[in-house]
Design a protein around this motif. Structure first.
Motif, mmCIF file in Angstrom:
data_model
loop_
_atom_site.group_PDB
_atom_site.id
_atom_site.type_symbol
_atom_site.label_atom_id
_atom_site.label_comp_id
_atom_site.label_asym_id
_atom_site.label_seq_id
_atom_site.Cartn_x
_atom_site.Cartn_y
_atom_site.Cartn_z
ATOM 1 N N VAL A 1 0.834 -1.208 0.000
ATOM 2 C CA VAL A 1 0.000 0.000 0.000
ATOM 3 C C VAL A 1 0.867 1.256 0.000
ATOM 4 C CG1 VAL A 1 -1.826 1.263 1.195
ATOM 5 C CG2 VAL A 1 -1.881 -1.216 1.156
ATOM 6 N N LEU A 2 1.971 1.229 0.748
ATOM 7 C CA LEU A 2 2.867 2.401 0.748
ATOM 8 C C LEU A 2 3.463 2.627 -0.641
ATOM 9 C CD1 LEU A 2 4.863 2.251 4.116
ATOM 10 C CD2 LEU A 2 3.518 4.179 3.261
ATOM 11 N N LEU A 3 3.853 1.553 -1.310
ATOM 12 C CA LEU A 3 4.419 1.716 -2.651
ATOM 13 C C LEU A 3 3.343 2.150 -3.642
ATOM 14 C CD1 LEU A 3 6.902 1.545 -4.418
ATOM 15 C CD2 LEU A 3 6.385 -0.869 -4.823
ATOM 16 N N ALA A 4 2.132 1.617 -3.495
ATOM 17 C CA ALA A 4 1.037 2.061 -4.360
ATOM 18 C C ALA A 4 0.742 3.542 -4.146
ATOM 19 C CB ALA A 4 -0.214 1.223 -4.088
ATOM 20 N N PHE A 5 0.813 3.982 -2.886
ATOM 21 C CA PHE A 5 0.619 5.406 -2.606
ATOM 22 C C PHE A 5 1.707 6.246 -3.279
ATOM 23 C CE2 PHE A 5 1.777 9.144 -0.215
ATOM 24 C CZ PHE A 5 0.575 9.827 -0.177
ATOM 25 N N ALA A 6 2.959 5.777 -3.202
ATOM 26 C CA ALA A 6 4.048 6.495 -3.862
ATOM 27 C C ALA A 6 3.797 6.596 -5.358
ATOM 28 C CB ALA A 6 5.380 5.794 -3.587
ATOM 29 N N GLY A 7 3.271 5.529 -5.961
ATOM 30 C CA GLY A 7 2.946 5.562 -7.383
ATOM 31 C C GLY A 7 1.833 6.550 -7.690
ATOM 32 N N ALA A 8 0.815 6.607 -6.820
ATOM 33 C CA ALA A 8 -0.280 7.552 -7.031
ATOM 34 C C ALA A 8 0.218 8.992 -6.934
ATOM 35 C CB ALA A 8 -1.395 7.304 -6.018
ATOM 36 N N MET A 9 1.101 9.275 -5.974
ATOM 37 C CA MET A 9 1.657 10.620 -5.858
ATOM 38 C C MET A 9 2.537 10.953 -7.059
ATOM 39 S SD MET A 9 0.755 12.643 -3.411
ATOM 40 C CE MET A 9 2.064 13.815 -3.724
ATOM 41 N N THR A 10 3.272 9.963 -7.559
ATOM 42 C CA THR A 10 4.083 10.186 -8.754
ATOM 43 C C THR A 10 3.204 10.554 -9.939
ATOM 44 O OG1 THR A 10 5.764 8.624 -7.974
ATOM 45 C CG2 THR A 10 5.732 9.104 -10.335
ATOM 46 N N PRO B 1 5.842 5.576 10.335
ATOM 47 C CA PRO B 1 6.277 5.729 8.942
ATOM 48 C C PRO B 1 5.180 6.277 8.034
ATOM 49 C CG PRO B 1 6.978 3.612 9.812
ATOM 50 C CD PRO B 1 6.040 4.202 10.819
ATOM 51 N N VAL B 2 3.928 5.911 8.300
ATOM 52 C CA VAL B 2 2.810 6.437 7.518
ATOM 53 C C VAL B 2 2.683 7.937 7.747
ATOM 54 C CG1 VAL B 2 0.303 6.365 7.224
ATOM 55 C CG2 VAL B 2 1.592 4.229 7.511
ATOM 56 N N SER B 3 2.782 8.352 9.008
ATOM 57 C CA SER B 3 2.718 9.785 9.316
ATOM 58 C C SER B 3 3.856 10.538 8.649
ATOM 59 C CB SER B 3 2.767 9.995 10.830
ATOM 60 O OG SER B 3 1.688 9.353 11.475
ATOM 61 N N ALA B 4 5.053 9.950 8.686
ATOM 62 C CA ALA B 4 6.213 10.624 8.107
ATOM 63 C C ALA B 4 6.055 10.824 6.610
ATOM 64 C CB ALA B 4 7.475 9.820 8.396
ATOM 65 N N TYR B 5 5.484 9.849 5.931
ATOM 66 C CA TYR B 5 5.399 9.922 4.471
ATOM 67 C C TYR B 5 4.145 10.647 4.010
ATOM 68 C CZ TYR B 5 6.089 8.407 -0.352
ATOM 69 O OH TYR B 5 6.299 8.385 -1.707
ATOM 70 N N LEU B 6 2.988 10.158 4.423
ATOM 71 C CA LEU B 6 1.744 10.747 3.934
ATOM 72 C C LEU B 6 1.522 12.146 4.470
ATOM 73 C CD1 LEU B 6 1.315 7.649 3.417
ATOM 74 C CD2 LEU B 6 -1.117 8.077 3.789
ATOM 75 N N HIS B 7 1.754 12.333 5.765
ATOM 76 C CA HIS B 7 1.290 13.538 6.426
ATOM 77 C C HIS B 7 2.402 14.546 6.698
ATOM 78 C CE1 HIS B 7 -1.691 10.320 7.786
ATOM 79 N NE2 HIS B 7 -2.194 10.944 6.745
ATOM 80 N N ALA B 8 3.600 14.291 6.154
ATOM 81 C CA ALA B 8 4.679 15.277 6.267
ATOM 82 C C ALA B 8 5.322 15.563 4.925
ATOM 83 C CB ALA B 8 5.747 14.781 7.249
ATOM 84 N N ALA B 9 5.486 14.534 4.091
ATOM 85 C CA ALA B 9 6.259 14.719 2.866
ATOM 86 C C ALA B 9 5.458 14.581 1.587
ATOM 87 C CB ALA B 9 7.415 13.704 2.840
ATOM 88 N N ALA B 10 4.346 13.858 1.601
ATOM 89 C CA ALA B 10 3.726 13.525 0.318
ATOM 90 C C ALA B 10 2.268 13.966 0.210
ATOM 91 C CB ALA B 10 3.849 12.020 0.069
ATOM 92 N N MET B 11 1.344 13.255 0.853
ATOM 93 C CA MET B 11 -0.073 13.478 0.564
ATOM 94 C C MET B 11 -0.505 14.921 0.805
ATOM 95 S SD MET B 11 -3.394 11.584 2.145
ATOM 96 C CE MET B 11 -5.003 12.354 2.087
ATOM 97 N N VAL B 12 -0.128 15.483 1.941
ATOM 98 C CA VAL B 12 -0.557 16.848 2.245
ATOM 99 C C VAL B 12 0.077 17.862 1.299
ATOM 100 C CG1 VAL B 12 -1.121 16.438 4.668
ATOM 101 C CG2 VAL B 12 1.231 16.966 4.019
ATOM 102 N N LYS B 13 1.175 17.462 0.642
ATOM 103 C CA LYS B 13 1.801 18.349 -0.334
ATOM 104 C C LYS B 13 1.021 18.393 -1.652
ATOM 105 C CE LYS B 13 5.642 19.627 1.872
ATOM 106 N NZ LYS B 13 6.120 18.560 2.669
ATOM 107 N N ALA B 14 0.053 17.483 -1.834
ATOM 108 C CA ALA B 14 -0.710 17.477 -3.088
ATOM 109 C C ALA B 14 -1.479 18.787 -3.258
ATOM 110 C CB ALA B 14 -1.673 16.289 -3.121
ATOM 111 N N GLY B 15 -2.120 19.252 -2.179
ATOM 112 C CA GLY B 15 -2.843 20.516 -2.264
ATOM 113 C C GLY B 15 -1.916 21.686 -2.512
ATOM 114 N N VAL B 16 -0.768 21.671 -1.839
ATOM 115 C CA VAL B 16 0.232 22.723 -2.045
ATOM 116 C C VAL B 16 0.737 22.701 -3.490
ATOM 117 C CG1 VAL B 16 2.522 23.508 -1.355
ATOM 118 C CG2 VAL B 16 0.903 22.722 0.383
ATOM 119 N N TYR B 17 0.968 21.490 -4.011
ATOM 120 C CA TYR B 17 1.445 21.354 -5.388
ATOM 121 C C TYR B 17 0.430 21.934 -6.374
ATOM 122 C CZ TYR B 17 2.084 19.139 -9.918
ATOM 123 O OH TYR B 17 2.195 18.923 -11.273
ATOM 124 N N LEU B 18 -0.845 21.639 -6.174
ATOM 125 C CA LEU B 18 -1.864 22.148 -7.100
ATOM 126 C C LEU B 18 -1.896 23.670 -7.081
ATOM 127 C CD1 LEU B 18 -4.147 21.518 -9.083
ATOM 128 C CD2 LEU B 18 -5.714 21.438 -7.134
#
Length: 444
Positions: free
Chosen positions: A108-117, A232-249
Motif C-alpha cells: 500500500v505504501l508503494l502504491a501510494f508512492a505511485g499515485a503521488m508520482t 512511517p505512515v505519518s512521516a510519508y503521507l502527512h509530512a512529505a507527500a499526501m498533504v503536499k498534493a494541495g500545495v502542489y496544485l
C-alpha cells in the motif's frame, strides 16, 4: 513516465508474494522502485532546469477524447524528488520499524508512492483527479490499518470524507476551468489563462479542494486525528507527500490564476492564519506526534501563502521551503518513531533524559529541529531568508504587505518556540522513567 507508474503498480501488487519469500527484506525491494524514480528524474534534470520538459501521452478512450497526458517540468521534478526520495527512505526505515502485516503495508505504501508520482506528473485535469483520489484511498487504508482499532477506523473515515469531498469540489472547479479555456490539458490552461465570472467561481472551488487536502484551517481536523497511524505512515503521507498534493496544485496554478479574484486574498488569508493558529496549538501539545502534526499544518499554511502568491520571488522561496520541510519533518517523525519504539511513550511529560541515553538520535533530531526553526546555515534558514525577502522587499505590490510580514514574523517566532519544545520535551533532563529502562537503538 508511463513505465514508472507501471513499475509502481506491478511491484506493489507482487510485494505480498515477495514478503513470503524474503521476509523483512521485502522493504528493500519496495524501496528500489522510488529509488529508480529518483535516478530517472536526475538523468532528465539538466534539460528540465534549462526550461525544457518531457511529455508522454497514452490514448485512454479515443472516441471521447480522453488521454493520459504526463509532463515533467521544473515543479514536477522537484515534487518527484521529494515523493520518491522520502518514499525510499521511509520504506527502508520500515524494515526496522514494522513487525507485522509487512507485505500488505509495503504494497500500500508503494502504491501510494505511485499515485503521488502520477499526480505530480499529470498534465490533464481528469488524470490529476484520478491520482488525487487514489492517494485518498491509499491514505484511508494506511490510517485504518487492519481495522481492529476503533480510533484508527474513525480517523481513517474522517480523512476520507474531508479529502474526498474536497476532491469533488476541486474537480468541479477544474472542469469549469477547462471549459473556459477550451482544453483540459493543464499546460494549455496555464499557457492561455481564461477570464470571466466562471473562472472566479472555479478558483474558489479549486482552492477549497486544495485547502482540504493540505489541512488548512478550518479543514485541518483530519490530519491530527490521522496521527494514530504508524509513524512511517505519518512521516510519508502527512509530512512529505499526501498533504503536499494541495500545495502542489496551488503552486501549479498560481502563475496563471493569481491575478484572478479571489485567488490571492484567499491563499494569503487562509495560509497565514493557518500558519499562526496551528503553531500556537503545537505549543500546547504533549504528544510528540501531535506536536509535529500541528507544526506540519502551520508550515503547510506558510507554503500555501508563498506558492499561491503568484510572484517569482515567492515561488522560489516556497520551493526552498517545500524541500526543506519534506527533509526535516520526515526526519523528525521517524525520530519520534524510534523514541516511541525504545521507550514505549511519546508523551513529553513521561520522557526525560533521552538525549543522554540516545545521543546519536538526539543529534539527528536536534539538527532537523534546528532546520525547522530556521537556524543558519541549514536549509530551513535559507527558506526563511527567502520568504522574508519576498514580503519585505519584493511584496510592495501585495495589498497589506506590511501586515503580511508581521504575521510571518509571529509565525516564525512560534515555529522556533515549538521546535525548542520538541527538543526539550523529547530529549531534555536526566534519564528517568521509561527512558532509563530503554535500550539504545541499534544501527541495523
Amino acid at each position: 513516465m508511463l513505465f514508472l507508474l507501471a513499475a509502481h503498480a506491478a511491484v506493489a501488487a507482487s510485494l505480498p508474494w515477495w514478503q513470503r519469500r524474503l521476509g523483512r527484506t521485502v522493504w528493500v525491494v519496495a524501496a528500489l522502485v522510488p529509488l529508480a524514480a529518483v535516478v530517472w528524474a536526475g538523468t532528465r534534470a539538466a534539460r528540465v532546469l534549462d526550461g525544457g520538459d518531457y511529455r508522454e501521452s497514452l490514448s485512454w478512450a479515443p472516441s471521447l477524447g480522453l488521454t493520459v497526458d504526463l509532463r515533467l517540468d521544473a515543479l514536477s521534478l522537484l515534487m518527484l524528488w521529494i515523493v520518491a526520495g522520502v518514499g525510499a527512505l521511509v520504506l527502508l526505515y520500515c524494515r526496522y520499524y514494522v513487525e507485522r502485516d509487512t507485505g500488505r503495508l509495503a504494497a500500500v505504501l508503494l502504491a501510494f508512492a505511485g499515485a503521488m508520482t502520477g499526480l505530480v506528473l499529470a498534465d490533464n485535469v481528469f488524470v490529476l483527479y484520478v491520482f488525487w483520489e487514489l492517494t485518498t484511498v491509499a491514505s484511508f487504508v494506511l490510517i485504518a490499518g487492519r481495522g481492529d482499532d476503533r480510533e484508527e477506523r474513525r480517523a481513517a473515515r474522517q480523512a476520507l470524507l474531508v479529502t474526498t469531498a474536497g476532491g469533488l469540489v476541486m474537480l468541479l472547479g477544474l472542469i469549469l476551468l477547462g471549459r473556459a479555456a477550451g482544453t483540459y490539458r493543464i499546460s494549455g490552461i496555464l499557457a492561455d489563462p481564461p477570464q470571466g465570472g466562471a473562472v472566479s467561481a472555479a478558483v474558489v472551488l479549486v482552492l477549497i479542494g486544495a485547502f482540504a487536502k493540505s489541512a488548512q484551517m478550518p479543514l485541518h481536523g483530519w490530519l491530527p486525528a490521522a496521527m494514530v497511524a504508524p509513524t512511517p505512515v505519518s512521516a510519508y503521507l502527512h509530512a512529505a507527500a499526501m498533504v503536499k498534493a494541495g500545495v502542489y496544485l496551488i503552486a501549479r496554478l498560481a502563475p496563471a490564476l493569481a491575478e484572478t479574484a479571489p485567488w490571492r486574498p484567499m491563499v494569503l488569508a487562509v495560509g497565514l492564519t493557518t500558519m499562526v493558529a496551528a503553531a500556537w496549538r503545537a505549543l500546547r501539545a504533549t504528544d510528540l506526534k501531535l506536536l509535529l502534526a500541528y507544526g506540519t499544518i502551520s508550515e503547510l499554511g506558510l507554503l500555501v501563502a508563498l506558492l499561491g502568491a503568484g510572484t517569482r520571488t515567492a515561488a522560489l522561496a516556497g520551493a526552498v521551503m517545500l524541500l526543506a520541510h519534506a527533509a526535516f519533518k520526515a526526519a523528525l517523525f521517524l525520530s519520534v518513531g524510534i523514541l516511541d519504539r525504545q521507550t514505549g511513550t511519546r508523551d513529553v511529560r513521561e520522557l526525560s533524559g533521552a538525549g543522554r541515553r540516545m545521543p546519536v538520535l538526539f543529534a539527528a533530531s536536534a539538527l532537523a529541529a534546528a532546520s525547522m526553526a530556521g537556524i543558519p546555515p541549514l536549509v530551513g534558514y535559507l527558506g526563511k531568508e527567502a520568504y522574508f525577502e519576498t514580503f519585505l522587499h519584493g511584496g510592495s505590490h501585495l495589498a497589506g504587505h506590511g501586515w503580511l510580514t508581521a504575521v510571518l514574523v509571529a509565525g516564525s517566532a512560534l515555529t522556533v518556540a515549538y521546535a525548542a519544545r520538541f527538543v526539550q520535551g523529547a530529549f531534555g533532563g536526566r534519564p528517568g522513567g521509561p527512558v532509563a529502562r530503554a535500550e539504545r537503538p541499534e544501527a541495523g
